[in-house]
Design a protein around this motif. Structure first.
Motif, PDB file in Angstrom:
ATOM      1  N   UNK A  95      34.410 -49.225  46.201  1.00  0.00           N
ATOM      2  CA  UNK A  95      34.664 -48.928  44.797  1.00  0.00           C
ATOM      3  C   UNK A  95      36.168 -48.938  44.540  1.00  0.00           C
ATOM      4  N   UNK A  96      36.561 -49.655  43.502  1.00  0.00           N
ATOM      5  CA  UNK A  96      37.959 -49.715  43.075  1.00  0.00           C
ATOM      6  C   UNK A  96      38.125 -48.773  41.887  1.00  0.00           C
ATOM      7  N   UNK A  97      38.982 -47.766  42.021  1.00  0.00           N
ATOM      8  CA  UNK A  97      39.172 -46.796  40.940  1.00  0.00           C
ATOM      9  C   UNK A  97      40.490 -46.066  41.135  1.00  0.00           C
ATOM     10  N   UNK A  98      41.027 -45.552  40.055  1.00  0.00           N
ATOM     11  CA  UNK A  98      42.243 -44.747  40.131  1.00  0.00           C
ATOM     12  C   UNK A  98      41.906 -43.387  40.738  1.00  0.00           C
ATOM     13  N   UNK A  99      42.937 -42.663  41.159  1.00  0.00           N
ATOM     14  CA  UNK A  99      42.731 -41.333  41.731  1.00  0.00           C
ATOM     15  C   UNK A  99      42.072 -40.400  40.714  1.00  0.00           C
ATOM     16  N   UNK A 100      42.476 -40.512  39.463  1.00  0.00           N
ATOM     17  CA  UNK A 100      41.875 -39.675  38.421  1.00  0.00           C
ATOM     18  C   UNK A 100      40.405 -40.012  38.228  1.00  0.00           C
ATOM     19  N   UNK A 101      40.083 -41.302  38.238  1.00  0.00           N
ATOM     20  CA  UNK A 101      38.689 -41.718  38.086  1.00  0.00           C
ATOM     21  C   UNK A 101      37.862 -41.251  39.277  1.00  0.00           C
ATOM     22  N   UNK A 102      38.424 -41.289  40.487  1.00  0.00           N
ATOM     23  CA  UNK A 102      37.699 -40.825  41.679  1.00  0.00           C
ATOM     24  C   UNK A 102      37.407 -39.324  41.599  1.00  0.00           C
ATOM     25  N   UNK A 103      38.366 -38.559  41.099  1.00  0.00           N
ATOM     26  CA  UNK A 103      38.143 -37.119  40.956  1.00  0.00           C
ATOM     27  C   UNK A 103      37.007 -36.843  39.988  1.00  0.00           C
ATOM     28  N   UNK A 104      36.999 -37.572  38.870  1.00  0.00           N
ATOM     29  CA  UNK A 104      35.919 -37.403  37.902  1.00  0.00           C
ATOM     30  C   UNK A 104      34.588 -37.828  38.501  1.00  0.00           C
ATOM     31  N   UNK A 105      34.601 -38.936  39.249  1.00  0.00           N
ATOM     32  CA  UNK A 105      33.373 -39.429  39.874  1.00  0.00           C
ATOM     33  C   UNK A 105      32.837 -38.432  40.893  1.00  0.00           C
ATOM     34  N   UNK A 106      33.733 -37.787  41.642  1.00  0.00           N
ATOM     35  CA  UNK A 106      33.312 -36.795  42.628  1.00  0.00           C
ATOM     36  C   UNK A 106      32.577 -35.646  41.958  1.00  0.00           C
ATOM     37  N   UNK A 107      33.089 -35.194  40.822  1.00  0.00           N
ATOM     38  CA  UNK A 107      32.431 -34.111  40.092  1.00  0.00           C
ATOM     39  C   UNK A 107      31.072 -34.558  39.554  1.00  0.00           C
ATOM     40  N   UNK A 108      31.012 -35.774  39.037  1.00  0.00           N
ATOM     41  CA  UNK A 108      29.747 -36.298  38.520  1.00  0.00           C
ATOM     42  C   UNK A 108      28.712 -36.430  39.633  1.00  0.00           C
ATOM     43  N   UNK A 109      29.145 -36.923  40.788  1.00  0.00           N
ATOM     44  CA  UNK A 109      28.221 -37.107  41.910  1.00  0.00           C
ATOM     45  C   UNK A 109      27.721 -35.767  42.437  1.00  0.00           C
ATOM     46  N   UNK A 110      28.593 -34.766  42.457  1.00  0.00           N
ATOM     47  CA  UNK A 110      28.176 -33.433  42.888  1.00  0.00           C
ATOM     48  C   UNK A 110      27.089 -32.897  41.974  1.00  0.00           C
ATOM     49  N   UNK A 111      27.293 -33.085  40.660  1.00  0.00           N
ATOM     50  CA  UNK A 111      26.280 -32.623  39.713  1.00  0.00           C
ATOM     51  C   UNK A 111      24.971 -33.389  39.887  1.00  0.00           C
TER      52      UNK A 111
END
Length: 210
Positions: A95-111
């Motif tokens: 996955x290609x993403x910015x650090x900010x996008x990865x942080x948001x994705x991590x929270x979404x995946x946890x949920x």
């Protein structure tokens, strides 16, 4: 088409070296979406494991190792990357993403992971209200359209009175919003929006029938 811009912005800031991808923890999920290969062909897909750095995708056409791919996923939106491994019935992609996008994705995946484990049909963190617009329509992926009546809405979903009962997990469109069926009632269904809306006024505007 999923989008006109098929060029991946693989800058050094956004790309994760393959040897570093394993530092992201993958979680088991079940997320539906559509993907587009480099030749612009589109197919439905399902992500079964995912981290902010990679994803395991079940897909009817696997593509090639090294091929760029764009996926639009329920809840997560647009995800870009490159296929680095073919698996039985699909592929494994970086996955290609910015650090900010990865942080948001991590929270979404946890949920998402907790939602599946706890069998939570809806995100009850959001207030539910009776909408100003009660009458709308639901459209299935094959184009079938059904009139419906909105019982209540929140930023993340809606309860709908409708005669048909699409299977749980079925992708639908409610008005102009993408959603999926998460619960059956005696007189209808509950749906969860593909992305959480920011304001209830936006939800109500999008309930209008096209």
């Amino acid at each position: 088409m999923l989008g006109e811009d098929t060029t991946l912005r693989t800058t050094l800031a956004n790309a994760v070296p393959r040897e570093d991808a394993d530092r992201f923890q993958r979680v088991l999920v079940s997320v539906l979406g559509r993907y587009m290969l480099a030749d612009r062909r589109e197919f439905p897909c399902q992500v079964i494991e995912m981290s902010p750095g990679d994803a395991m995708v079940i897909a009817p056409v696997s593509g090639r190792v090294g091929e760029k791919v764009i996926i639009y996923l329920d809840y997560l939106g647009r995800v870009e990357g490159t296929i680095f491994e073919l698996i039985d019935g699909g592929f494994h992609m970086d996955i290609v993403a910015s650090a900010r996008r990865r942080d948001k994705m991590a929270a979404q995946l946890t949920w998402l992971a907790n939602k599946d484990i706890l069998n939570l049909p809806e995100d009850r963190r959001h207030e539910r209200v009776v909408p100003d617009i009660r009458h709308s329509s639901i459209v299935l992926e094959d184009g079938r359209r059904y009139n419906c009546k909105i019982t209540d809405i929140s930023l993340s979903g809606a309860a709908v009175e409708i005669e048909v009962r699409p299977a749980l997990g079925t992708p639908i469109s409610l008005g102009r919003m993408r959603a999926r069926v998460v619960r059956h009632f005696s007189d209808g269904i509950a749906v969860e929006f593909a992305s959480v809306q920011e304001m209830l006024t936006v939800v109500q505007q999008n309930l209008r029938i096209n």
